[in-house]
Write an enzyme that holds these catalytic residues in place. Structure first.
Site, PDB file in Angstrom:
ATOM      1  N   ASP A  53       8.947   2.672   1.355  1.00  0.00           N
ATOM      2  CA  ASP A  53       7.884   3.501   1.897  1.00  0.00           C
ATOM      3  C   ASP A  53       7.816   3.235   3.136  1.00  0.00           C
ATOM      4  OD1 ASP A  53       5.367   4.208   2.744  1.00  0.00           O
ATOM      5  OD2 ASP A  53       4.373   3.199   1.068  1.00  0.00           O
ATOM      6  N   PHE A  74       0.876  -1.283  -0.036  1.00  0.00           N
ATOM      7  CA  PHE A  74       0.122  -0.027   0.025  1.00  0.00           C
ATOM      8  C   PHE A  74       0.863   1.050  -0.118  1.00  0.00           C
ATOM      9  CE2 PHE A  74      -2.399   3.404   1.666  1.00  0.00           C
ATOM     10  CZ  PHE A  74      -3.545   3.191   1.304  1.00  0.00           C
ATOM     11  N   LYS A 120       2.694  10.144   8.099  1.00  0.00           N
ATOM     12  CA  LYS A 120       1.946   9.517   9.314  1.00  0.00           C
ATOM     13  C   LYS A 120       2.766  10.286  10.586  1.00  0.00           C
ATOM     14  CE  LYS A 120      -0.189   5.529   7.558  1.00  0.00           C
ATOM     15  NZ  LYS A 120      -1.649   5.803   7.929  1.00  0.00           N
TER      16      LYS A 120
END
Length: 404
Positions: free
Chosen positions: A225, A140, A254
């Site tokens: 990532d 993702f 995040k």
């Protein structure tokens, strides 16, 4: 001063696009790892805003940073630079492999920048043939059209028309599959150093090293990532620092802002040169308000005490989950690293992760899912042990209800 409109959960269904289906209650206040809803009901937060609230809610260092910066400068655009952005970039480059930073507003934007940079580097250094991007099934990387195509979950990328081309996928942890696909036409390999949304899947150490070696052999860039794994989540500032492998480009978001929207792409001098003025940009990226908050988060997180504390809390959470499982036999495996932990359901409870999430809400504890078969825990990196104990007590009550 106008009176504030009273708000109900039912109003959500009337005014919002229906792409989310949030819980029945509405949280209104948070402090540390506890939240309260409109009715004043308390919840222990094991979700952390999906691995975002790394210092919990309303941490004093973050509150101070936003209060001070909010009285100085909020936004300038990139026609000008600003002090908080430069300070944050300096701290990030000093603490990592990177020489250069590009700021965005989210993880998807940081990954988008990473992918565009890789393609531009390949075009200018090698030519148009070098355009293939390889990523991993169940990965993702965000919801922009480019990042959702690179993410290996067709359920998220199908149904929007033709996708960006030259993107291919292989199974995670399958080095032979990557070896058979990678070539001198490969521009980059993109991977999470621990798959989050895909089920909290830890990579084999040999796999990560093998990916790096294959990239080197074929002169392809390795993009990590670290949107979910970064900023202390696994017990080091970034997960790559525990794997013995250094990427060429890294995406962060995040926890980087601790709850304030910010993303960053980190890379080396040589690669960064390919994003010349005008090739990429962001109106809000690197704004002083976001960077001031992220700098405050950095100063708290990047300390021996906090990073060591993450590993200690990991052991505690896993110990509680194992104890609960010994009693109720619902999990097949407890996995993950640091404060990114997945409890994979066994065959008897297959497909029922959301039932555990909803039962948790009813018992006053917030958890997440990572696909239909994994209950995910991504609490604050500094969650007090008393909150872990109380939260696990509530989660055990939820498990008891689901297990019948």
């Amino acid at each position: 001063m106008t009176d504030k409109m009273s708000v109900s959960r039912e109003m959500f269904n009337d005014v919002m696009v229906p792409n989310y289906n949030p819980a029945a209650m509405i949280p209104v206040k948070g402090e540390g790892s506890r939240l309260w809803d409109q009715e004043g009901r308390e919840y222990i937060d094991f979700a952390g805003g999906i691995a975002v609230n790394c210092l919990g809610h309303c941490h004093p260092a973050m509150v101070k940073a936003i209060q001070e910066q909010s009285q100085k400068l909020w936004h300038l655009s990139n026609v000008f630079t600003n002090e908080p952005a430069i300070r944050l970039a300096k701290k990030l480059t000093d603490a990592t492999f990177a020489d250069r930073v590009y700021f965005a507003n989210s993880g998807a934007e940081a990954n988008e920048a990473a992918l565009k940079l890789a393609r531009r580097w390949a075009l200018e250094e090698h030519g148009e043939h070098k355009k293939q991007i390889i990523a991993f099934s169940k990965g993702f990387h965000g919801r922009t059209f480019f990042t959702v195509t690179v993410g290996g979950q067709p359920a998220y990328s199908d149904g929007f028309g033709p996708k960006p081309g030259a993107v291919e996928h292989v199974p995670y942890n399958d080095l032979e599959a990557l070896k058979s696909l990678i070539s001198d036409n490969t521009c980059a390999v993109m991977m999470e150093p621990l798959q989050g949304e895909g089920g909290v899947i830890t990579p084999d150490a040999d796999f990560v090293k093998g990916v790096r070696e294959l990239c080197d052999q074929h002169n392809a860039l390795l993009i990590f990532d670290e949107v979910q794994t970064g900023f202390g989540r696994t017990g080091s500032l970034y997960a790559y620092q525990q794997l013995g492998v250094t990427p060429d480009i890294l995406a962060s978001a995040k926890s980087l802002g601790g709850g304030f929207p910010i993303g960053a792409m980190l890379t080396t001098d040589a690669i960064a040169q390919h994003l010349k003025p005008g090739t990429h940009g962001s109106t809000y990226g690197g704004n002083p308000l976001a960077c001031a908050v992220a700098e405050a988060v950095f100063d708290v997180v990047n300390t021996d005490d906090v990073l060591a504390g993450v590993k200690h809390r990991e052991a505690l959470v896993k110990e509680h989950l194992q104890r609960i499982n010994d009693k109720y036999h619902v999990f097949d495996e407890i996995r993950g690293k640091g404060m990114l932990i997945g409890a994979a359901l066994n065959e008897k409870f297959e497909g029922r992760a959301r039932d555990f999430l909803q039962a948790g809400n009813a018992e006053g504890v917030m958890v997440l899912v990572a696909g239909p078969n994994v209950v995910r825990f991504t609490p604050s990196l500094i969650i007090p042990e008393t909150d872990i104990v109380e939260g696990m007590k509530r989660f055990e009550q939820a498990v008891a209800k689901v297990a019948g």
